[in-house]
Design an enzyme around this catalytic site. Structure first.
Site, PDB file in Angstrom:
ATOM      1  N   TYR A 154      18.989  29.536   5.152  1.00  0.00           N
ATOM      2  CA  TYR A 154      17.926  30.418   5.646  1.00  0.00           C
ATOM      3  C   TYR A 154      18.115  30.752   7.123  1.00  0.00           C
ATOM      4  O   TYR A 154      18.426  29.879   7.920  1.00  0.00           O
ATOM      5  CB  TYR A 154      16.559  29.758   5.475  1.00  0.00           C
ATOM      6  N   LYS A 188       0.846  -1.199   0.000  1.00  0.00           N
ATOM      7  CA  LYS A 188       0.000   0.000   0.000  1.00  0.00           C
ATOM      8  C   LYS A 188       0.886   1.255   0.000  1.00  0.00           C
ATOM      9  O   LYS A 188       2.094   1.168   0.245  1.00  0.00           O
ATOM     10  CB  LYS A 188      -0.920  -0.020   1.227  1.00  0.00           C
TER      11      LYS A 188
HETATM   12  C1  LIG Z   1      -0.192  -1.476   6.761  1.00  0.00           C
HETATM   13  C2  LIG Z   1      -0.844  -2.709   7.234  1.00  0.00           C
HETATM   14  C3  LIG Z   1      -0.093  -3.858   7.521  1.00  0.00           C
HETATM   15  C4  LIG Z   1       1.411  -3.890   7.449  1.00  0.00           C
HETATM   16  O1  LIG Z   1       1.980  -3.282   8.569  1.00  0.00           O
HETATM   17  P1  LIG Z   1       3.577  -3.291   8.789  1.00  0.00           P
HETATM   18  O2  LIG Z   1       3.743  -2.806  10.173  1.00  0.00           O
HETATM   19  O3  LIG Z   1       4.144  -2.368   7.769  1.00  0.00           O
HETATM   20  O4  LIG Z   1       4.044  -4.679   8.593  1.00  0.00           O
HETATM   21  C5  LIG Z   1      -0.784  -5.006   7.866  1.00  0.00           C
HETATM   22  N1  LIG Z   1      -2.128  -5.009   7.945  1.00  0.00           N
HETATM   23  C6  LIG Z   1      -2.883  -3.925   7.695  1.00  0.00           C
HETATM   24  C7  LIG Z   1      -4.352  -4.007   7.793  1.00  0.00           C
HETATM   25  C8  LIG Z   1      -2.264  -2.730   7.348  1.00  0.00           C
HETATM   26  O5  LIG Z   1      -3.010  -1.656   7.102  1.00  0.00           O
END
Ligand SMILES: *Cc1c(COP(=O)(O)O)cnc(C)c1O
Length: 391
Positions: free
Chosen positions: A287, A41
């Site tokens: 800056y 994602k």
């Molecule tokens: C993002 C997510 C994960 C993965 O989490 P990590 O800590 O990056 O391994 C697993 N399950 C769900 C539902 C998520 O949204």
């Protein structure tokens, strides 16, 4: 996400190591001892979902998790050439909204649902395509203690589907809020609620999944996923995102992390020195003159700033690698430019490669300086930094 045309872009890019990504996936799946959904994602946590998906599929990933239908469609297209038996399923993890439902059905994505309107949108889209009863798979999320996504009563939610609905609940999942707190009682409480919900629903399922990277470190969570899956004829599955990219949060308590030590960072964020200058004692830098040279210094300019995702909190505090040697960031990180102290790197020259994140410059350190978590640093590297796959 842009891919790179060498020599036609400014010298700022991120190299994505295909072999490290594949190795991290295989290592984490082995540590989980069950199927592992690779979370890609948010554009694979800034690594480029369309670059990472084919590599993970080639490494044997059976499931990929994306944010949205739109991201799922792009990921699916990136997998276009794969033979069918290597084609992973794509789980859309953050809901479906209006027109997204039709696109999810058309592309055979698997949405996570927890609101009745999501069921109705998907049913309508599936009926429009004349899908047979029970032929479109969905996963239902159960809220076991995060008050975020998920149903509180799985049996009641499942009953919203009529006998002849084109949808079928193929999997159920929950998300745990405190897995890196290895000794938190919340982990077990959440899994206990999950177990009760699944058992009360009497659903016959193909998949039961939970957890994240830190969850894979917790033997008890893995055991609980397996035992819940066994009660409903399902396969157990863990999920992991951060470990795919080579990182894991430190565990609190006295837990032994078994995932972390073998992981390797997948992304190396690079740039080049585009300008060098010698300044006298008393010269002010950047800056608001937040840095004044205490002695004659040699400064190097890199064409990267906070618009690329180099956090402004690193001003006068962070460091990067020039020639493999540590160089401090001096003055404020600007929008497009950052100044480095290379006084003690006598060979530094225009064109030298600079590493902003990677081996020797851990993302954890930047996260700590910026008062955030590695996830936010990785996701924050902006779209104008092209990603390229390397071996
Ligand atoms: C993002 C997510 C994960 C993965 O989490 P990590 O800590 O990056 O391994 C697993 N399950 C769900 C539902 C998520 O949204």
């Amino acid at each position: 996400m842009r891919t790179i045309e060498p020599n036609q872009v400014r010298p700022v890019w991120a190299e994505i190591s295909a072999s490290r990504l594949a190795t991290n996936f295989r290592h984490t799946r082995a540590a989980a001892g069950m199927e592992l959904l690779a979370v890609i994602k948010a554009d694979a946590y800034g690594h480029g979902a369309e670059l990472c998906a084919p590599i993970l599929a080639g490494a044997g990933a059976a499931w990929l998790g994306v944010t949205s239908v739109e991201e799922g469609v792009r990921v699916k297209a990136s997998l276009g050439m794969l033979p069918h038996f290597l084609m992973p399923r794509i789980l859309v993890m953050c809901g479906v909204w209006n027109g997204e439902a039709a696109v999810a059905v058309e592309h055979g994505l698997t949405p996570v649902v927890w609101e009745e309107y999501q069921l109705r949108l998907l049913e309508e889209a599936a009926r429009k395509r004349s899908l047979a009863p029970g032929s479109f798979a969905i996963h239902v999320e159960v809220d076991t203690g995060m008050a975020r996504q998920g149903v509180l009563d799985l049996a009641a939610f499942a009953a919203l589907l009529a006998e002849d609905s084109p949808l079928r609940i193929e999997g159920v999942m929950t998300h745990l809020g405190s897995t890196e707190e290895a000794d938190s009682p919340l982990n077990h409480e959440q899994m206990h609620r999950f177990a009760s919900q699944v058992s009360a629903s009497k659903l016959h399922l193909d998949w039961v999944h939970a957890g994240n990277t830190s969850g894979v470190d917790a033997a008890q969570i893995l055991t609980e996923i397996k035992s819940i899956a066994a009660t409903c004829g399902a396969q157990p599955m863990a999920r992991s995102g951060l470990a795919m990219y080579g990182y894991a949060l430190p565990l609190t308590g006295d837990a032994e992390p078994h995932v972390h030590p073998a992981l390797q960072p997948v992304m190396t964020w690079k740039t080049r020195v585009i300008s060098l200058r010698d300044v006298p004692t008393g010269a002010t830098v950047g800056y608001n003159a937040t840095f004044t040279a205490p002695q004659p210094m040699r400064l190097a300019l890199i064409p990267v700033g906070y618009a690329d995702g180099l956090r402004r909190e690193l001003s006068n505090r962070g460091h990067v690698l020039v020639h493999g040697q540590h160089a401090k960031i001096v003055g404020r990180v600007s929008m497009d430019l950052t100044i480095l102290d290379v006084t003690n790197i006598p060979g530094a020259a225009i064109g030298d490669e600079v590493t902003l994140i990677g081996d020797g410059v851990p993302v954890e350190e930047q996260a700590a300086l910026a008062g955030t978590i590695p996830y936010e640093i990785l996701c924050g590297i902006s779209d104008r930094v092209p990603r390229m796959v390397v071996e």
